[in-house]
Design a protein around this motif. Structure first.
Motif, PDB file in Angstrom:
ATOM      1  N   PRO A  70      -3.491 -23.119  38.868  1.00 45.97           N
ATOM      2  CA  PRO A  70      -4.804 -23.466  39.431  1.00 45.97           C
ATOM      3  C   PRO A  70      -5.137 -24.941  39.187  1.00 45.97           C
ATOM      4  CG  PRO A  70      -4.923 -21.439  38.137  1.00 45.97           C
ATOM      5  CD  PRO A  70      -3.571 -22.054  37.856  1.00 45.97           C
ATOM      6  N   ASN A  71      -5.997 -25.477  40.032  1.00 47.92           N
ATOM      7  CA  ASN A  71      -6.360 -26.894  39.930  1.00 47.92           C
ATOM      8  C   ASN A  71      -7.653 -27.111  39.163  1.00 47.92           C
ATOM      9  OD1 ASN A  71      -8.103 -25.774  41.767  1.00 47.92           O
ATOM     10  ND2 ASN A  71      -7.984 -27.461  43.243  1.00 47.92           N
ATOM     11  N   GLY A  72      -8.059 -26.119  38.354  1.00 52.07           N
ATOM     12  CA  GLY A  72      -9.311 -26.226  37.620  1.00 52.07           C
ATOM     13  C   GLY A  72     -10.464 -25.512  38.282  1.00 52.07           C
ATOM     14  N   ILE A 113       1.048 -26.460  47.652  1.00 52.19           N
ATOM     15  CA  ILE A 113      -0.057 -26.084  48.535  1.00 52.19           C
ATOM     16  C   ILE A 113      -1.399 -26.313  47.838  1.00 52.19           C
ATOM     17  CG2 ILE A 113      -1.169 -24.123  49.678  1.00 52.19           C
ATOM     18  CD1 ILE A 113       1.615 -23.039  50.292  1.00 52.19           C
ATOM     19  N   VAL A 114      -1.466 -25.898  46.577  1.00 47.86           N
ATOM     20  CA  VAL A 114      -2.688 -26.092  45.805  1.00 47.86           C
ATOM     21  C   VAL A 114      -3.024 -27.577  45.678  1.00 47.86           C
ATOM     22  CG1 VAL A 114      -3.711 -25.840  43.503  1.00 47.86           C
ATOM     23  CG2 VAL A 114      -2.474 -23.922  44.542  1.00 47.86           C
ATOM     24  N   GLU A 115      -2.012 -28.378  45.405  1.00 48.39           N
ATOM     25  CA  GLU A 115      -2.219 -29.821  45.249  1.00 48.39           C
ATOM     26  C   GLU A 115      -2.731 -30.451  46.541  1.00 48.39           C
ATOM     27  OE1 GLU A 115       0.405 -33.844  44.170  1.00 48.39           O
ATOM     28  OE2 GLU A 115       1.358 -31.876  44.251  1.00 48.39           O
ATOM     29  N   VAL A 116      -2.165 -30.018  47.673  1.00 46.49           N
ATOM     30  CA  VAL A 116      -2.530 -30.622  48.953  1.00 46.49           C
ATOM     31  C   VAL A 116      -3.905 -30.161  49.430  1.00 46.49           C
ATOM     32  CG1 VAL A 116      -1.923 -30.666  51.419  1.00 46.49           C
ATOM     33  CG2 VAL A 116      -0.148 -31.006  49.684  1.00 46.49           C
ATOM     34  N   THR A 117      -4.231 -28.879  49.233  1.00 40.00           N
ATOM     35  CA  THR A 117      -5.460 -28.337  49.810  1.00 40.00           C
ATOM     36  C   THR A 117      -6.668 -28.398  48.874  1.00 40.00           C
ATOM     37  OG1 THR A 117      -4.857 -26.093  49.095  1.00 40.00           O
ATOM     38  CG2 THR A 117      -4.191 -26.773  51.321  1.00 40.00           C
ATOM     39  N   ARG A 118      -6.447 -28.481  47.563  1.00 38.46           N
ATOM     40  CA  ARG A 118      -7.526 -28.588  46.567  1.00 38.46           C
ATOM     41  C   ARG A 118      -8.597 -27.506  46.768  1.00 38.46           C
ATOM     42  NH1 ARG A 118      -6.397 -33.274  48.869  1.00 38.46           N
ATOM     43  NH2 ARG A 118      -8.301 -33.219  50.133  1.00 38.46           N
ATOM     44  N   PRO A 119      -8.249 -26.235  46.592  1.00 42.01           N
ATOM     45  CA  PRO A 119      -9.215 -25.149  46.826  1.00 42.01           C
ATOM     46  C   PRO A 119     -10.403 -25.221  45.879  1.00 42.01           C
ATOM     47  CG  PRO A 119      -6.954 -24.307  46.713  1.00 42.01           C
ATOM     48  CD  PRO A 119      -6.910 -25.713  46.223  1.00 42.01           C
ATOM     49  N   GLN A 153     -10.863 -22.187  60.115  1.00 45.98           N
ATOM     50  CA  GLN A 153     -10.686 -20.813  59.673  1.00 45.98           C
ATOM     51  C   GLN A 153      -9.619 -20.727  58.598  1.00 45.98           C
ATOM     52  OE1 GLN A 153     -10.495 -17.358  62.488  1.00 45.98           O
ATOM     53  NE2 GLN A 153      -8.359 -17.232  61.830  1.00 45.98           N
ATOM     54  N   ALA A 154      -8.530 -21.501  58.740  1.00 47.44           N
ATOM     55  CA  ALA A 154      -7.420 -21.388  57.795  1.00 47.44           C
ATOM     56  C   ALA A 154      -6.627 -22.684  57.734  1.00 47.44           C
ATOM     57  CB  ALA A 154      -6.487 -20.237  58.198  1.00 47.44           C
ATOM     58  N   ILE A 155      -6.008 -22.898  56.590  1.00 48.22           N
ATOM     59  CA  ILE A 155      -4.975 -23.922  56.447  1.00 48.22           C
ATOM     60  C   ILE A 155      -3.706 -23.178  56.076  1.00 48.22           C
ATOM     61  CG2 ILE A 155      -4.180 -25.961  55.194  1.00 48.22           C
ATOM     62  CD1 ILE A 155      -7.113 -26.622  54.629  1.00 48.22           C
ATOM     63  N   LYS A 156      -2.727 -23.269  56.944  1.00 49.83           N
ATOM     64  CA  LYS A 156      -1.462 -22.574  56.718  1.00 49.83           C
ATOM     65  C   LYS A 156      -0.324 -23.578  56.750  1.00 49.83           C
ATOM     66  CE  LYS A 156      -2.817 -18.002  58.361  1.00 49.83           C
ATOM     67  NZ  LYS A 156      -2.437 -16.855  59.210  1.00 49.83           N
ATOM     68  N   PHE A 157       0.736 -23.246  56.060  1.00 49.94           N
ATOM     69  CA  PHE A 157       1.855 -24.172  55.945  1.00 49.94           C
ATOM     70  C   PHE A 157       3.046 -23.669  56.750  1.00 49.94           C
ATOM     71  CE2 PHE A 157      -0.857 -25.724  52.767  1.00 49.94           C
ATOM     72  CZ  PHE A 157      -0.433 -26.985  52.385  1.00 49.94           C
TER      73      PHE A 157
END
Length: 509
Positions: A114-116, A93-99, A154-158
């Motif tokens: 975390p992605n940094g 999820i972190v990889e795809v969404t890049r928060p 508003q949100a990205i949900k999987f």
């Protein structure tokens, strides 16, 4: 008007009413609005502006609740990280969404990589550190969300993904606004309501925040969804409504029979996320009274595509349905040629209207295959009756064609649920040289029950006939579930696809 604006409206009208409780901490609407604004202002001091992706990983804690509302308050996009998921899933999820920012309960730091981006540790607001110091530092500050509209995310949900590959669903603020309106109109939310957040805030628990805020109700956060704790909260804290997946409702029924609590304050248990056989609905009504509602939707078209109230489900004509469509969505049943089918005919459930996602993140091909000519194809099989109530018969890909006949797993599961020894079942199809597909089932028995597979097969044959009866039944100690307690049919099928056909009765681990 954005969904978060309902919080500020209620804070003006009912400033001293209790908005949320967690353990020994309670916040009024005035206090909640001030804390949300302070935290949102702090978020914007780290990642300026709006429309940033904010990943939040936490339990059903007050800090998690505040983080979600603060994300909305500064016009950002919430990326939900459920700590019950595997590290592999959360890393994906972190990889795809890049928060741009992570907000994390202090015991969830090891749940993902975390992605940094910056990490904000969200300890409990009464602990004197973390959010508490942030709120003191930014008290009176207001976030800026100028230019944010209902079409922003508003949100990205999987999704759980019936294929086993979760998809990133983009939900605009328009969806959140429609969900809250549907809940108020369809289920009668009002200011005297006390909602118990049992399901994770990353899932249905978070969906029910805004409808209660909009009417001035109270939310009680329950960290661990254990049946005794749920019933204690109903009895001791005056809970009036809650959402439960069927599996947890079954546990609640068993606990209430084992040690009854006073549930007179409760007037609504809404179930969803998985089907519930009519027999189980009747058992729940016998234990709790006519208090069972149902909602139907999916991540791509959030609650409530359709719904039925407790009064409607108490009517024999509507038991087992998922109700009628909500007022801001059109729901139909369509055949493979794209024709809308009349009542009584089965086909794929399709929908259009204000509940639909904007599409799958970075996947235009899948989006185009799912939303065709404005219609979202849900992948669910269903049929309407003459009164406009929808019955779901399973997933399109899960329908079993055995000996040339269509067999719907939910029909077989409903028959099995009528046997007094059956607690829960899941039905699936396996490849077979003779039948094309053979019907099999995994069954979890009630505590203390002693039933063999051959007896259950005979029982189903008597209920719905030989064509739909399982060729094999596996008695299991438990069934694999996802993070919200829904049985994962795909995993059950994989467990038994190597077995030889036959009326298996051995207990599987």
């Amino acid at each position: 008007m954005l969904p978060i604006d309902h919080l500020y409206r209620t804070a003006r009208l009912l400033p001293d009413s209790v908005a949320v409780e967690s353990d020994s901490t309670a916040l009024s609407y005035r206090e909640l609005a001030l804390r949300v604004d302070a935290l949102a202002a702090h978020v914007q001091s780290i990642v300026p502006g709006c429309r940033n992706r904010i990943a939040i990983c936490g339990h059903n804690s007050l800090a998690h609740y505040l983080a979600i509302l603060a994300t909305y308050a500064c016009g950002n996009t919430w990326v939900a990280l459920n700590p019950q998921n595997s590290k592999r899933d959360l890393d994906r999820i972190v990889e795809v969404t890049r928060p741009a920012l992570f907000i994390v309960d202090d015991d969830c730091l090891d749940k993902f990589t975390p992605n940094g981006a910056p990490v904000l540790i969200a300890t409990d607001v009464s602990g004197g550190t973390g959010f508490e110091s942030i709120i003191r530092r930014h008290g009176g500050d207001r976030p800026n969300r100028d230019g944010v509209t209902l079409d922003d995310l508003q949100a990205i949900k999987f999704t759980g993904g019936s294929s086993g590959v979760p998809k990133a669903v983009q939900q605009p603020y328009r969806v959140g606004s429609t969900v809250h309106l549907h809940m108020r109109l369809m289920y009668g939310y009002h200011g005297g309501d006390t909602g118990l957040a049992v399901s994770p805030l990353t899932h249905a628990g978070g969906t029910y925040i805004l409808p209660l805020l909009a009417v001035g109700g109270r939310t009680i956060l329950l960290r661990k969804p254990a049946a005794p704790a749920i019933l204690d909260a109903i009895e001791q804290r005056g809970v009036t409504r809650m959402f439960l997946a069927p599996t947890l409702l079954y546990a609640l029924m068993a606990e209430q029979q084992r040690q009854p609590r006073d549930t007179r304050a409760l007037h609504s248990i809404t179930y969803g996320a998985a089907p519930m056989p009519v027999e189980k609905i009747r058992q729940a009504q016998a234990i709790f009274g006519a208090k069972i509602d149902v909602t139907y939707g999916q991540t791509e078209a959030s609650q409530c595509l359709t719904g039925a109230t407790r009064e409607q489900l108490a009517d024999e004509r509507h038991a087992g349905t998922v109700g009628r469509p909500g007022p801001l969505v059109q729901v139909e049943v369509m055949d493979a040629q794209g024709r809308i089918l009349p009542p009584g005919e089965s086909g794929e459930v399709v929908a259009r209207g204000d509940l639909l996602m904007k599409g799958y993140l970075d996947n235009p091909e899948l989006t185009a295959a799912t939303i065709v000519d404005g219609w979202l194809h849900t992948g669910d099989l269903g049929a309407f009756d003459e009164q406009g109530f929808l019955t779901i018969r399973g997933r399109l890909k899960e329908m079993i064609i055995s000996g040339g006949f269509n067999v719907y797993p939910t029909d077989v599961e409903a028959a099995l649920s009528k046997h007094p020894g059956v607690h829960e079942s899941i039905v699936f199809g396996l490849s077979d040289e003779k039948w094309g597909e053979r019907v099999e089932a995994a069954v979890r028995l009630r505590d203390g029950a002693s039933v063999d597979a051959a007896e259950l097969i005979r029982f189903v044959k008597a209920e719905i006939g030989s064509v739909q009866a399982p060729k094999a039944i596996h008695i299991v100690a438990d069934l694999p579930r996802n993070e919200v307690g829904k049985v994962v049919r795909r995993e059950v099928r994989q467990r038994f696809e190597q077995d030889e056909p036959g009326a298996a009765s051995k207990v599987q681990p």
